[in-house]
Design a protein around this motif. Structure first.
Motif, mmCIF file in Angstrom:
data_model
loop_
_atom_site.group_PDB
_atom_site.id
_atom_site.type_symbol
_atom_site.label_atom_id
_atom_site.label_comp_id
_atom_site.label_asym_id
_atom_site.label_seq_id
_atom_site.Cartn_x
_atom_site.Cartn_y
_atom_site.Cartn_z
ATOM 1 N N GLN A 87 0.848 -1.207 0.000
ATOM 2 C CA GLN A 87 0.000 0.000 0.000
ATOM 3 C C GLN A 87 0.874 1.244 0.000
ATOM 4 O OE1 GLN A 87 -2.284 -0.784 3.519
ATOM 5 N NE2 GLN A 87 -3.402 -2.484 2.559
ATOM 6 N N ARG A 95 2.227 1.762 -3.414
ATOM 7 C CA ARG A 95 1.219 2.343 -4.305
ATOM 8 C C ARG A 95 1.096 3.855 -4.042
ATOM 9 N NH1 ARG A 95 -1.079 2.232 -9.198
ATOM 10 N NH2 ARG A 95 0.742 3.568 -8.991
ATOM 11 N N THR A 96 1.082 4.237 -2.790
ATOM 12 C CA THR A 96 0.968 5.653 -2.447
ATOM 13 C C THR A 96 2.174 6.439 -2.972
ATOM 14 O OG1 THR A 96 -0.234 5.044 -0.460
ATOM 15 C CG2 THR A 96 0.686 7.263 -0.521
ATOM 16 N N TRP A 133 -3.677 -7.292 -1.060
ATOM 17 C CA TRP A 133 -3.225 -5.999 -0.537
ATOM 18 C C TRP A 133 -4.344 -4.998 -0.268
ATOM 19 C CZ3 TRP A 133 0.926 -5.232 -4.932
ATOM 20 C CH2 TRP A 133 1.888 -6.259 -4.824
ATOM 21 N N LEU A 146 -5.644 -2.665 -2.266
ATOM 22 C CA LEU A 146 -5.189 -1.332 -2.690
ATOM 23 C C LEU A 146 -6.376 -0.424 -2.983
ATOM 24 C CD1 LEU A 146 -2.312 -2.183 -5.222
ATOM 25 C CD2 LEU A 146 -2.118 -1.597 -2.790
ATOM 26 N N ASP A 147 -6.192 0.876 -2.753
ATOM 27 C CA ASP A 147 -7.207 1.860 -3.121
ATOM 28 C C ASP A 147 -7.329 1.977 -4.636
ATOM 29 O OD1 ASP A 147 -7.917 2.481 -0.582
ATOM 30 O OD2 ASP A 147 -6.480 4.132 -0.391
#
Lengths: 496, 496
Positions: B308, B311-312, B342, B344-345
């Protein structure tokens, strides 16, 4: 019309009986002949091409797949021998053949037989990691297939997945070979410095060496192969590349007999450029890679003398000669390998193949080209037994029908036909080339893209190469009557 | 013994009736069940392994093929389900599965059926140049196969030939995307300088950009992918590489619950290193590539929080996130894609696949990742419809038998079994990892290579990763009774 003496097994029979004679096996004719059910000629059913069904299908496909390079959608279940059928029922004589990769015709019965065999099925559904767990049949598949057509002097093969992969693994073999020499032999261990630096992509572990290629060459589109590709900007733009050198490729003038002196000079200059780069480039080349005929780059030929000179030069400077036969290999030039035309004293060090082989890899002979430790040249699949079985079936069909000799003859027939057209339309057929190179023939067209497009309207599927060339890449089962159809169609195109 | 609640279609049936219940189609049982005819357990017939026939076969094969990495020669015609048979008739429970690439068993009847279909035969013998001449069925093959399992948010696919190829074409897409942004959009033409410089492998046409990967990562062995691979020196030595950056990968300590604070710190340090390299490396990274579980590099895991964070970070710095699911994809972690763990957003930008898919390629969603012109992402075959048909059959079998859920459950069962063994032999099973990751389990062994070798003598074919790890890579049809056999065998190995 200059008919050649018909001496190959296919050519010496009239079309009608040929099918019956050549293929009178236990199975009925229509199942065994690569020409059975082949149409007598092309059929164009739609007033415009692509026709309505094809247009709709492209629209549908484009939702999930990039169709901007789509030429046509084909119905392969209905394509036969030399003919490809589109979705509107148009049947084209196919002299492009999936970018020169279909060897013996659509729905070839011999390949059908190989494809439904239990051996094939097992290879498909039990795909091995060849480097670790080869099947008990793998030696036999290699020995009765791929290795039976190994170029003279090269008795080993490393199998791969595509032309790019074949070239890159060949390059890797070349780098390992050179570093082993520099290190002092196969038994010398890597130094701690080499080991540590390789892990951070730095010399000496990641050496400052290069592969030398030629201007307008095409060797593939992955990062290593693309660094040696010099065909078109669209192939290379925005992709990081190694700072590897490119040598001049001789640009011959045609007709050859009218430009003997300047062509010889062009080839000498190119060789001098190779020598200059080998001896002075800041990243020393450990190999020169060359296509026998630069294909994507525009069908650029050079003489056997040029390639002999290249062999001499590379030997002199202890540099490997890698011959990229991805497009030229497997018969289309009238020899099984195009470099057979060169009569070299010593064979190339490595010959790569793909396309018509329907599998890929590189041949080599020198045992020093086998890396000194296991797992140096390795990946999960390391090729594909299913495709190797298919290549074996292709080889057997080529042998059964003597298709290499046949292609040499059909090619000569086709070449003289285009020569006649060039005489009649000198501004439409420029720089005709490929004499004595089987059906691997090309010419430049002043309106090339229009030529390719118009050819469809008269039932011909044909491709281009470089900026101006029309490249002919018929299959090995292309016959004189197909040549007649093609010649007539090309005349229609230029007359229109 | 901590049995999990058996809720998947396979697991909720007792072994005996399971075969009959699940596979009672029109065809007889032995043709439809992936387990029919599977032996009740391993059989070791020879006193030493490899046995005499295998030794002779390796000797024969070595004349034409490098056998120094050969583990065993297999008879795939006699291998069944989870069991691989060698030439001496030894039948091993196979938890290595062709380096994690066999998804649903040897000689799976559903794959057999797909392999003999006319659709497959046509795809095999009429292999298209997909970019130019896709078949009329291509859209359908994609839509009913590869795309039905596309990761969330990624509805497009570019098909390829192998894991290396998938990663390299993904990298190319990333470079083109970044340069298009820098240029100011898809409609801005290349400059003359870009065009000219690309042809001589120089910036700006061949840009000074990079792909950021992690220490001990493995992404393939061609020149671009190998530049991001950092697993072992033997993979990299003597091969020129791009000067691309590598970030620290968090090396977690086990058991996780005893090292919460320091593991969190390790992950934060790794993320800080990623950010440092993105913002300061002299060749700016346009993408970060990461494996959900570093596989070849030693089965190194990280937490969802780490991914995460990645990804950010990549979003923050306008860098693509490429998730390499070549080894982790297609179910083995108990989710179809390992990155599904995960939450993820926003999804990864690109997900690559190969191995168990039996075909390869990359998924993407953002239309800007489709290059702005045709022929930029292109090659002759661009994948393989035959293998795409096979993947579709694999997907359907996974769905029919609910194999992803099944694997999650079997994996939990297997994990707790090894946990028990680790309690009993704490010096033999170190750093057990993969809890909640299906059967994607590994542990370190103090005598790893010996462990792997001895496992053969008790009928288990098992692989390693990194320097010390024993990696379990059973197929998706691995069941609890197979786990029992494996656990018992591993106990024998460590006791001996």
């Amino acid at each position: 019309m200059a008919y050649l003496r018909a001496s190959s097994r296919l050519a010496r029979l009239p079309v009608a009986t040929r099918q019956q004679r050549c293929f009178s096996a236990a199975v009925p004719l229509r199942v065994t002949s690569p020409f059975a059910n082949e149409p007598a000629g092309p059929t164009v059913k739609t007033s415009s091409i692509p026709g309505p069904l094809n247009q709709q299908a492209v629209k549908d496909l484009s939702k999930v797949f990039d169709t901007r390079s789509t030429n046509m959608l084909a119905d392969y279940t209905k394509s036969k021998g030399n003919y490809i059928m589109d979705l509107d029922g148009n049947e084209f004589l196919d002299v492009y053949a999936q970018i020169a990769s279909i060897p013996i015709g659509y729905n070839n019965p011999a390949l059908h037989k190989a494809a439904v065999s239990e051996e094939m099925v097992s290879a498909l559904i039990n795909r091995p990691a060849l480097g670790n767990f080869p099947s008990h049949e793998w030696a036999n598949i290699l020995e009765t297939g791929i290795l039976t057509v190994a170029p003279k002097g090269l008795d080993q093969v490393f199998t791969g997945m595509s032309g790019s992969d074949a070239n890159e693994t060949a390059y890797k073999a070349a780098f390992m070979w050179r570093r082993q020499q520099e290190r002092g032999g196969a038994n010398i261990e890597f130094t701690e410095e080499e080991i540590a630096s390789s892990m951070v992509n730095q010399a000496p572990g990641s050496p400052q060496l290069s592969i030398l290629s030629f201007k307008s060459a095409f060797h593939g589109r992955l990062f290593g192969s693309l660094s040696t590709t010099r065909s078109k900007p669209i192939h290379k733009l925005d992709i990081p590349a190694f700072d590897w050198p490119q040598a001049i490729f001789p640009l011959l003038k045609y007709p050859l007999e009218d430009h003997v002196v300047e062509n010889k000079k062009a080839e000498e200059e190119a060789l001098a450029d190779v020598e200059r780069l080998i001896t002075t480039h800041h990243l020393p080349p450990c190999a020169v890679v060359v296509e026998p005929i630069q294909s994507e780059g525009g069908d650029n030929h050079a003489s056997p003398a040029f390639f002999q000179g290249l062999r001499t030069l590379t030997k002199k400077h202890n540099v490997l000669l890698i011959v990229d036969e991805v497009q030229t290999g497997v018969g289309a030039t009238g020899k099984f390998w195009a470099h057979d035309h060169w009569n070299l004293d010593t064979p190339p060090d490595i010959v790569t193949f793909s396309k018509k082989a329907q599998t890929a890899g590189y041949y080599f002979g020198n045992p020093e080209l086998r890396p000194n430790k296991p797992y140096r040249q390795f990946n999960t699949w390391m090729g594909d037994p299913a495709r190797a079985i298919l290549f074996r079936a292709i080889i057997k069909e080529i042998e059964r029908l003597d298709l290499v000799k046949h292609t040499a003859e059909t090619g000569a027939y086709l070449y003289s036909g285009i020569e006649r057209l060039a005489g009649k339309y000198p501004h439409e057929f420029l720089n005709l080339r490929g004499k004595g190179q089987g059906t691997f023939i090309a010419f430049d067209s002043p309106r090339r893209d229009e030529f390719l497009k118009k050819a469809k309207t008269v039932g011909i599927n044909i491709g281009g190469s470089g900026e101006r060339a029309v490249r002919l890449r018929p299959m090995l089962i292309f016959q004189k009557h197909h040549a007649d159809i093609l010649l007539e169609a090309m005349e229609k195109v230029v007359k229109s």
